[in-house]
Each structure stands twice: as structure tokens, then as C-alpha cells.
Motif scaffolding. Structure first.
Motif, mmCIF file in Angstrom:
data_model
loop_
_atom_site.group_PDB
_atom_site.id
_atom_site.type_symbol
_atom_site.label_atom_id
_atom_site.label_comp_id
_atom_site.label_asym_id
_atom_site.label_seq_id
_atom_site.Cartn_x
_atom_site.Cartn_y
_atom_site.Cartn_z
ATOM 1 N N LYS A 118 0.829 -1.208 0.000
ATOM 2 C CA LYS A 118 0.000 0.000 0.000
ATOM 3 C C LYS A 118 0.861 1.255 0.000
ATOM 4 N N LEU A 119 2.033 1.157 0.595
ATOM 5 C CA LEU A 119 2.965 2.280 0.595
ATOM 6 C C LEU A 119 3.572 2.496 -0.792
ATOM 7 N N GLY A 120 3.563 1.448 -1.604
ATOM 8 C CA GLY A 120 4.135 1.554 -2.946
ATOM 9 C C GLY A 120 5.434 0.798 -3.122
ATOM 10 N N ILE A 121 5.788 -0.031 -2.129
ATOM 11 C CA ILE A 121 7.048 -0.784 -2.186
ATOM 12 C C ILE A 121 6.881 -2.005 -3.092
ATOM 13 N N LYS A 122 7.821 -2.157 -4.019
ATOM 14 C CA LYS A 122 7.819 -3.296 -4.934
ATOM 15 C C LYS A 122 9.178 -3.984 -4.883
ATOM 16 N N ARG A 123 9.242 -5.169 -5.491
ATOM 17 C CA ARG A 123 10.486 -5.946 -5.507
ATOM 18 C C ARG A 123 11.190 -5.748 -6.843
ATOM 19 N N PRO A 124 12.410 -5.198 -6.825
ATOM 20 C CA PRO A 124 13.103 -4.898 -8.088
ATOM 21 C C PRO A 124 13.936 -6.047 -8.648
ATOM 22 N N TRP A 125 14.040 -7.146 -7.924
ATOM 23 C CA TRP A 125 15.005 -8.211 -8.218
ATOM 24 C C TRP A 125 14.305 -9.457 -8.753
ATOM 25 N N LYS A 126 14.795 -9.984 -9.869
ATOM 26 C CA LYS A 126 14.309 -11.260 -10.398
ATOM 27 C C LYS A 126 15.505 -12.092 -10.843
ATOM 28 N N PHE A 127 15.497 -13.367 -10.451
ATOM 29 C CA PHE A 127 16.587 -14.282 -10.771
ATOM 30 C C PHE A 127 16.052 -15.362 -11.704
ATOM 31 N N PHE A 128 16.724 -15.552 -12.841
ATOM 32 C CA PHE A 128 16.249 -16.495 -13.842
ATOM 33 C C PHE A 128 17.341 -17.489 -14.236
ATOM 34 N N ALA A 129 16.905 -18.675 -14.660
ATOM 35 C CA ALA A 129 17.803 -19.664 -15.272
ATOM 36 C C ALA A 129 17.012 -20.416 -16.328
ATOM 37 N N LYS A 130 17.724 -21.033 -17.271
ATOM 38 C CA LYS A 130 17.067 -21.784 -18.335
ATOM 39 C C LYS A 130 17.276 -23.289 -18.142
ATOM 40 N N ILE A 131 16.272 -24.045 -18.523
ATOM 41 C CA ILE A 131 16.362 -25.508 -18.461
ATOM 42 C C ILE A 131 17.375 -25.984 -19.499
ATOM 43 N N ILE A 132 18.329 -26.818 -19.071
ATOM 44 C CA ILE A 132 19.353 -27.322 -19.990
ATOM 45 C C ILE A 132 19.195 -28.819 -20.273
#
Length: 356
Positions: free
Chosen positions: A235-249
Motif C-alpha cells: 500500500k505504501l508503494g514498495i515493490k520488488r526490483p530483483w528477479k533471478f532467472f535460469a534456463k532448463i538445460i
């Protein structure tokens, strides 16, 4: 690219803006210790400068030195005490040291050819550093005798966990206020600060002269607690800026009852599709302490997300790979992207960061 981290600078800017919107005359310190909580201390400091934060907070002079060498001009405060061997670099970089030892300050006074701002920290129960509350006034009087030392600020850090010790935390903050109010009557220019992210959320009456915000800048908070409360950060407007990704090998089909994994300790409970991603504990994935046994139940603790669907870990991560159960995600293919949770300060610094 097999694995990467995306960091949204606009979200970090928005988080700082949201925090500042709550403040009145209080100053804002943006805490960038531990390489900006894994987000890159230089980039976060540059954002803080653009957003007109008042101070930056780091743990030690070596973190501060990195900021100065990269052109960061904002005032920087060291949040932990330094050793006498670090005095020259403290003076060179024009930062604000934290002290709890009068002998340290006497030596700093002797070495400096100019007035040095200092922060005095008060121990309210953590027992990591800081002077005792009862010793504030006599300590401050000793500091004021040093001609090259300016008592810039007084701080404390309250050990506070929401829903566990709110009453105790409030009592400690009240005691800290009583003592610092007395000091401010004698030295009105002294800045008092005690509010970290959790105190900021739950005790607005104790913002004092400045708030020190780390976790909320990076969208970190105990969501299971705060999302149910009226002061929740969303409600204050705080969001999460971080995303961690990997691909299936790799993808393997495993029959029900078939054993697999190191020492064949895993037994398939059904016909399964198993995907491999090139991320393991050397990358910081799932680094919390656990027994050294591989179990099919690790998915209850850790999982990835593919197209919004949960892909449980089949076992603990190995050093450089992890197995996921994608049996119920038929669209998962080689090269499919998996979103993963990871402790940001534990994420390997070699993983590429992409700033968007």
C-alpha cells in the motif's frame, strides 16, 4: 544466457520515493552495505543521489572507499566501529565513523587536521557494539572536549521482530528517546536516528531526525506478516526490483519406483519429468542449513516458477545444478525460463546483473 539477474532501477527509485513521501522533516539514509544488498552499491548510490537522499550507510571504511573511488559524493556513514589502523583512510575519504570507544576518538582527534563528524552508537541489547544507555551523557561530555571531533549524531539499533517483541522494542525506543532528548537540550544540532525498515513501518513516532532504510529500498520485508496489516509495504508503494532467472538445460523422464541422484537416494514417487537448471549452491541457491541428505521433499521448501506454475526442487541443489519436478508443467521445454528465489546477498557476484 543460462542464468541472470534482472534489477529494475525504476522500482528502486519508486521505493525511495514512497519512503520519502512518509517523511516530514526527517532525513533519509539509504543503506548500501553488502554491495547494496547484492544490487550493486554503486548503482544504488547513484540512484540515491538522483533521488536526493541525504546519506548513504555502509558497514565499514572499505565499502565506503569503493563508493568514493567511483565518484559517489553523498555523505557516507560507517554503521559499525572501525579500528585505529583505518583512521587514515577514514580521514582521506571524509566519511562519518561510528564510535563507541573514547580512546579511538582521542586518537582520531590527534591525527586529524580538521573537524571530523562522528556518530556515537548506543547498545540497546544486541551486544554487538555501542556504549551503554546510562553512559551516553558522560561519554558525550568527553567527546565535546575534543577540538577536532564534532558530535554529529547518536544512533541505536533495536532488535525487533514484528509480532514477537513489539512491547519490548517500544520500551527500548522510549528509553532511548528519553536519554537523547536530554542530550539534544545541551547539543540541539545532534542528529538522532534509530529507525531501520521495520521500525520505520511499525513505530513512526520514533523516526527521530533520520531514518536508515535498507531492506525496504530493495523490496525486502516479511510479507507473510505485513500483507495482512494496514501498514503493509504494498500500500505504501514498495515493490520488488530483483528477479533471478535460469534456463532448463536438460529434461529426463523417470519411471515410478526408479532411483536416481547422488548415491541413488531419490526414488520417484510417480512417473516424473525432471528438468535440470545450471544453478546450484555455489550460486547462492538454497543456502540455508539443512541435513546432508537428498530428499524428494525438498520441493516443500524450495521451488522454481515456470509460466506462473510451481516446479518443486526434487532434491537439494548440487554445487552447480538443481533438479526440478516439471511433471505437471507440460509446456516446459529445453530453454524454458525458470524464475527462482535466492537470498540476494548470497547470490554469486559472477551471475550477470541486467539493469532495466
Amino acid at each position: 544466457m543460462l542464468k541472470w539477474i534482472e534489477i529494475d532501477k525504476k522500482i528502486i527509485e519508486g521505493n525511495i520515493k514512497s519512503i520519502k513521501s512518509v517523511l516530514k522533516k526527517e532525513r533519509l539514509m539509504v543503506v548500501v552495505k553488502s554491495d547494496g544488498y547484492g544490487h550493486n552499491c554503486i548503482k544504488i548510490s547513484e540512484i540515491a543521489e538522483d533521488m536526493r537522499a541525504d546519506f548513504l550507510g555502509v558497514m565499514n571504511i572499505y565499502e565506503a572507499d569503493v563508493l568514493r573511488k567511483n565518484g559517489i559524493k553523498l555523505p557516507v556513514m560507517l554503521l559499525a566501529p572501525s579500528l585505529t589502523e583505518d583512521m587514515d583512510i577514514i580521514l582521506k575519504n571524509n566519511v562519518i565513523p561510528t564510535a563507541d570507544d573514547i580512546n579511538f576518538l582521542k586518537l582520531l582527534n590527534k591525527k586529524s587536521k580538521r573537524i571530523v563528524d562522528v556518530n556515537i552508537d548506543v547498545d540497546m541489547g544486541l551486544k554487538r557494539w555501542g556504549i551503554e544507555l546510562k553512559d551516553i551523557e558522560p561519554f558525550v561530555k568527553e567527546v565535546k572536549k575534543l577540538k577536532n571531533i564534532n558530535l554529529f549524531s547518536i544512533s541505536t539499533h533495536i532488535a525487533y521482530t514484528p509480532y514477537k517483541n513489539m512491547v519490548e522494542a517500544r520500551e527500548k525506543l522510549e528509553k532511548f528517546k528519553e536519554e537523547t532528548d536530554r542530550i539534544k537540550k545541551i547539543y540541539p544540532s545532534v542528529i538522532v536516528h534509530a529507525a531501520n525498515s521495520l521500525v520505520f513501518l511499525d513505530f513512526p513516532q520514533f523516526y527521530f531526525d533520520m531514518v536508515r532504510i535498507g531492506n525496504l529500498i530493495y523490496g525486502i520485508y516479511p510479507s507473510e506478516i505485513y500483507l495482512k496489516r494496514p501498514n503493509n509495504p504494498v500500500k505504501l508503494g514498495i515493490k520488488r526490483p530483483w528477479k533471478f532467472f535460469a534456463k532448463i538445460i536438460s529434461i529426463k523422464n523417470v519411471k515410478k519406483g526408479e532411483s536416481f541422484g547422488y548415491a541413488s537416494e531419490i526414488v520417484a514417487t510417480r512417473n516424473m519429468r525432471i528438468a535440470t537448471i545450471p544453478v546450484g549452491y555455489s550460486d547462492g541457491l538454497a543456502t540455508s542449513p539443512m541435513e546432508n541428505v537428498y530428499q524428494i521433499t525438498e520441493g516443500q521448501k524450495y521451488w522454481g516458477v515456470i509460466n506462473g506454475k510451481i516446479a518443486p526442487f526434487v532434491s537439494k541443489p548440487a554445487i552447480s545444478h538443481t533438479l526440478l519436478d516439471i511433471t505437471d508443467i507440460q509446456e516446459a521445454r529445453l530453454g524454458s525460463t525458470v524464475s527462482l528465489a535466492i537470498r540476494r546477498t548470497a547470490a554469486n557476484s559472477d551471475i550477470p546483473r541486467i539493469y532495466i
